[in-house]
Scaffold this active site. Structure first.
Site, PDB file in Angstrom:
ATOM      1  N   HIS A  79      -1.317   3.007  13.250  1.00 13.06           N
ATOM      2  CA  HIS A  79       0.110   3.102  12.762  1.00 13.06           C
ATOM      3  C   HIS A  79      -0.582   4.272  11.189  1.00 13.06           C
ATOM      4  CE1 HIS A  79       2.984   2.074  10.296  1.00 13.06           C
ATOM      5  NE2 HIS A  79       2.858   2.208  10.261  1.00 13.06           N
ATOM      6  N   ASP A  81      -0.462   5.668   8.120  1.00 17.02           N
ATOM      7  CA  ASP A  81       0.500   5.970   6.808  1.00 17.02           C
ATOM      8  C   ASP A  81       0.459   7.295   5.565  1.00 17.02           C
ATOM      9  OD1 ASP A  81       2.133   3.694   6.996  1.00 17.02           O
ATOM     10  OD2 ASP A  81       0.257   2.465   6.663  1.00 17.02           O
ATOM     11  N   MET A  83       1.539   9.732   3.195  1.00 13.89           N
ATOM     12  CA  MET A  83       1.930   9.453   1.511  1.00 13.89           C
ATOM     13  C   MET A  83       2.006  11.168   0.697  1.00 13.89           C
ATOM     14  SD  MET A  83       1.175   5.918   0.572  1.00 13.89           S
ATOM     15  CE  MET A  83       1.421   4.657   1.748  1.00 13.89           C
ATOM     16  N   HIS A 112       3.570   7.493  10.123  1.00 12.29           N
ATOM     17  CA  HIS A 112       4.872   6.677   9.559  1.00 12.29           C
ATOM     18  C   HIS A 112       4.856   8.230   8.043  1.00 12.29           C
ATOM     19  CE1 HIS A 112       5.786   4.066   6.430  1.00 12.29           C
ATOM     20  NE2 HIS A 112       6.837   4.355   6.938  1.00 12.29           N
ATOM     21  N   MET A 114       5.036   9.183   5.151  1.00  7.61           N
ATOM     22  CA  MET A 114       6.501   8.809   3.997  1.00  7.61           C
ATOM     23  C   MET A 114       6.186  10.272   2.668  1.00  7.61           C
ATOM     24  SD  MET A 114       4.974   5.284   3.629  1.00  7.61           S
ATOM     25  CE  MET A 114       3.534   5.577   4.742  1.00  7.61           C
ATOM     26  N   MET A 182      11.081  -1.244   6.730  1.00 13.08           N
ATOM     27  CA  MET A 182      10.107  -1.481   5.575  1.00 13.08           C
ATOM     28  C   MET A 182       9.884  -3.371   5.526  1.00 13.08           C
ATOM     29  SD  MET A 182       8.347   0.795   5.800  1.00 13.08           S
ATOM     30  CE  MET A 182       7.500   0.375   4.542  1.00 13.08           C
ATOM     31  N   PHE A 188       2.586   0.934  -1.265  1.00 16.46           N
ATOM     32  CA  PHE A 188       1.189   0.762  -0.908  1.00 16.46           C
ATOM     33  C   PHE A 188       0.671   0.020   0.050  1.00 16.46           C
ATOM     34  CE2 PHE A 188       2.083   2.400  -4.889  1.00 16.46           C
ATOM     35  CZ  PHE A 188       1.137   2.908  -5.486  1.00 16.46           C
ATOM     36  N   GLY A 190      -0.990  -3.710   0.741  1.00 11.27           N
ATOM     37  CA  GLY A 190      -0.615  -5.393   0.477  1.00 11.27           C
ATOM     38  C   GLY A 190      -0.037  -5.894   0.204  1.00 11.27           C
ATOM     39  N   ASP A 220       6.828  -3.324   9.015  1.00 14.91           N
ATOM     40  CA  ASP A 220       5.855  -2.554   8.465  1.00 14.91           C
ATOM     41  C   ASP A 220       5.872  -3.531   7.118  1.00 14.91           C
ATOM     42  OD1 ASP A 220       3.934  -0.909   7.989  1.00 14.91           O
ATOM     43  OD2 ASP A 220       4.936   0.612   7.673  1.00 14.91           O
ATOM     44  N   GLY A 221       4.721  -3.859   6.578  1.00 13.51           N
ATOM     45  CA  GLY A 221       4.499  -4.096   5.214  1.00 13.51           C
ATOM     46  C   GLY A 221       4.485  -6.085   4.845  1.00 13.51           C
ATOM     47  N   GLY A 222       3.247  -6.628   4.751  1.00 14.15           N
ATOM     48  CA  GLY A 222       3.365  -7.290   4.360  1.00 14.15           C
ATOM     49  C   GLY A 222       3.177  -8.853   5.403  1.00 14.15           C
ATOM     50  N   GLY A 242      -1.250  -3.633   8.718  1.00 11.15           N
ATOM     51  CA  GLY A 242      -2.772  -3.566   7.316  1.00 11.15           C
ATOM     52  C   GLY A 242      -3.996  -3.997   6.970  1.00 11.15           C
ATOM     53  N   SER A 243      -3.974  -5.038   5.655  1.00 14.54           N
ATOM     54  CA  SER A 243      -4.857  -5.833   5.050  1.00 14.54           C
ATOM     55  C   SER A 243      -5.222  -7.103   6.436  1.00 14.54           C
ATOM     56  CB  SER A 243      -4.266  -6.503   4.290  1.00 14.54           C
ATOM     57  OG  SER A 243      -3.362  -5.214   3.221  1.00 14.54           O
TER      58      SER A 243
HETATM   59  C1  DX5 Z   1       3.248   1.031   3.360  1.00 11.00           C
HETATM   60  C2  DX5 Z   1       2.239   1.390   4.562  1.00 11.00           C
HETATM   61  C3  DX5 Z   1       2.209   0.142   5.462  1.00 11.00           C
HETATM   62  C4  DX5 Z   1       1.208  -0.484   5.249  1.00 11.00           C
HETATM   63  C5  DX5 Z   1       0.760  -1.718   5.657  1.00 11.00           C
HETATM   64  O1  DX5 Z   1       3.669   2.273   2.814  1.00 11.00           O
HETATM   65  O2  DX5 Z   1       3.386   1.831   5.312  1.00 11.00           O
HETATM   66  O3  DX5 Z   1       1.792   0.735   6.528  1.00 11.00           O
HETATM   67  O4  DX5 Z   1      -0.319   0.147   4.253  1.00 11.00           O
HETATM   68  O5  DX5 Z   1       0.030  -2.493   4.926  1.00 11.00           O
HETATM   69  P1  DX5 Z   1       0.409  -4.210   4.948  1.00 11.00           P
HETATM   70  O6  DX5 Z   1      -0.093  -4.884   6.499  1.00 11.00           O
HETATM   71  O7  DX5 Z   1      -1.209  -4.520   3.846  1.00 11.00           O
HETATM   72  O8  DX5 Z   1       1.025  -4.622   4.072  1.00 11.00           O
HETATM   73 ZN    ZN Z   2       3.557   2.089   7.621  1.00 15.14          ZN
END
Ligand code: DX5
Ligand code: ZN
Length: 261
Positions: A79, A81, A83, A112, A114, A182, A188, A190, A220-222, A242-243
Site C-alpha cells: 500500500h 500512501d 499525499m 492510494h 490522496m 477509510m 496521517f 497512527g 484503511d486506517g487504525g 501501517g503502524s
Molecule cells: C492514512 C493512510 C493510511 C495509513 C494507515 O492517510 O491512508 O494508509 O498509513 O496507517 P495506520 O495503520 O497507522 O493507521
Molecule cells: Zn492509505
C-alpha cells in the site's frame, strides 16, 4: 465464453507485468518481466484476508529490506500512501520511492492517491507497475477518473472518507476493482479507528452483494489486531496496516493472527 456461461470469472494465480527500463550502468534498454501473485485469486479462490502493509510506517532507511520482510511474512498487497499536501495536510513520497518499493518485492501494489488531481499523477503510478490506482471520491469527476484510470491498463480503486455516505457507490460498483473504505480521515498514520468506517464497510458489502459485483473491499486506517476482526466481519477483504504492521516485533506473527480471524 458466452455471456450466460456458468464460468463467469477467470482468475490468474500470477499476473504478469512487463517494464522496459534503461540499465543505469550500461545505458542499454532492458525488458523486465515481473510475476506478482493476484489479490483477486487469493481473496476469491483461496478465501484469504489480505494484509496490505502501508510503507508510510516503514523504516525508510531500510525500505528495500522492509518490503522484502513484509512479503516474506505473507503480506499480499503493498500500500503506497501518496499525499500532496493539498488534498490532505501532509506530504509523503512520490513515484520514485514507490518504484523502489515495488521493485524490491513481488507483491502487487496499490497507489492510494490522496491528491487533488488524481489524473495528473495516475499515469506515473501505472508506469512504475502499480496493479491498482485508487483515487478519492471527494476529488470529483468520479466517472471520468474511472475511465481514465482504466485506460492505463490497471485496476481502479475508489476511496471514501469516513463521513462519505457512499451514495455514488451503487452506480459505479460494477465498474471498479476496489473500494477503499477509510476508517480515519486521511493524512496521517497512527490514528484511531473510527466506527463510521465499520458502517461504511457494511454498506459497501451490501451494495456489492445487491449488484453481484466482484470488486474487493479494503479498509484503511487504525487497523490492528483489535480492530481487524470487526472489519473482516463487516465484509473487508483487504486490511491496510501501517503502524500495527511495521511497528510490530514480528511481521509474520501479524499476518498469522490476521489469517486466523
Ligand atoms: C492514512 C493512510 C493510511 C495509513 C494507515 O492517510 O491512508 O494508509 O498509513 O496507517 P495506520 O495503520 O497507522 O493507521
Ligand atoms: Zn492509505
Amino acid at each position: 465464453m458466452s455471456f450466460d456461461s456458468p464460468l463467469r470469472s477467470v482468475y490468474f494465480v500470477f499476473e504478469q507485468s512487463v517494464r522496459v527500463v534503461n540499465n543505469r550502468i550500461s545505458g542499454e534498454l532492458e525488458i523486465r518481466v515481473y510475476f506478482r501473485r493476484s489479490v483477486e485469486y487469493l481473496v476469491c479462490v483461496m478465501k484469504r484476508i489480505i494484509v496490505s502493509p502501508s510503507i508510510l510506517a516503514a523504516d525508510f532507511g531500510r525500505l528495500g529490506e522492509e518490503v522484502r520482510a513484509a512479503e516474506a511474512a505473507g503480506a499480499g498487497l503493498l500500500h503506497l500512501d501518496i499525499m500532496d499536501g493539498h488534498f490532505v495536510p501532509n506530504i509523503s513520497f512520490g513515484p520514485r520511492i514507490s518504484r523502489f518499493a515495488i521493485e524490491n518485492c513481488t507483491m502487487p501494489a496499490e497507489a492510494h492517491l490522496m491528491v487533488t488531481e488524481p489524473l495528473r499523477w495516475a499515469p506515473e503510478f501505472a508506469k512504475i507497475g502499480c496493479r491498482y490506482i485508487t483515487f478519492h471520491e471527494e476529488t470529483g469527476n468520479v466517472h471520468e477518473n474511472i475511465s481514465a484510470i482504466k485506460e492505463l491498463g490497471v485496476g481502479v480503486g475508489v476511496a471514501f472518507n469516513p463521513d462519505n455516505d457512499l451514495s455514488v457507490l451503487p452506480e459505479i460498483i460494477g465498474e471498479i476493482d476496489l473500494v477503499l473504505i477509510m476508517s480515519v480521515f486521511p493524512g496521517f498514520g497512527g490514528q484511531e479507528f473510527l466506527e463510521s468506517g465499520l458502517k461504511n464497510i457494511e454498506k459497501a458489502d451490501l451494495i456489492r452483494r445487491q449488484a453481484s459485483a466482484k470488486c474487493l473491499i479494503a479498509v484503511d486506517g487504525g487497523i490492528d489486531l483489535k480492530t481487524a476482526p470487526s472489519a473482516v466481519a463487516a465484509g473487508a477483504d483487504i486490511l491496510v496496516m501501517g503502524s500495527a504492521f511495521f511497528h510490530a516485533e514480528s511481521y509474520s506473527a501479524v499476518v498469522k493472527q490476521i489469517a486466523s480471524i
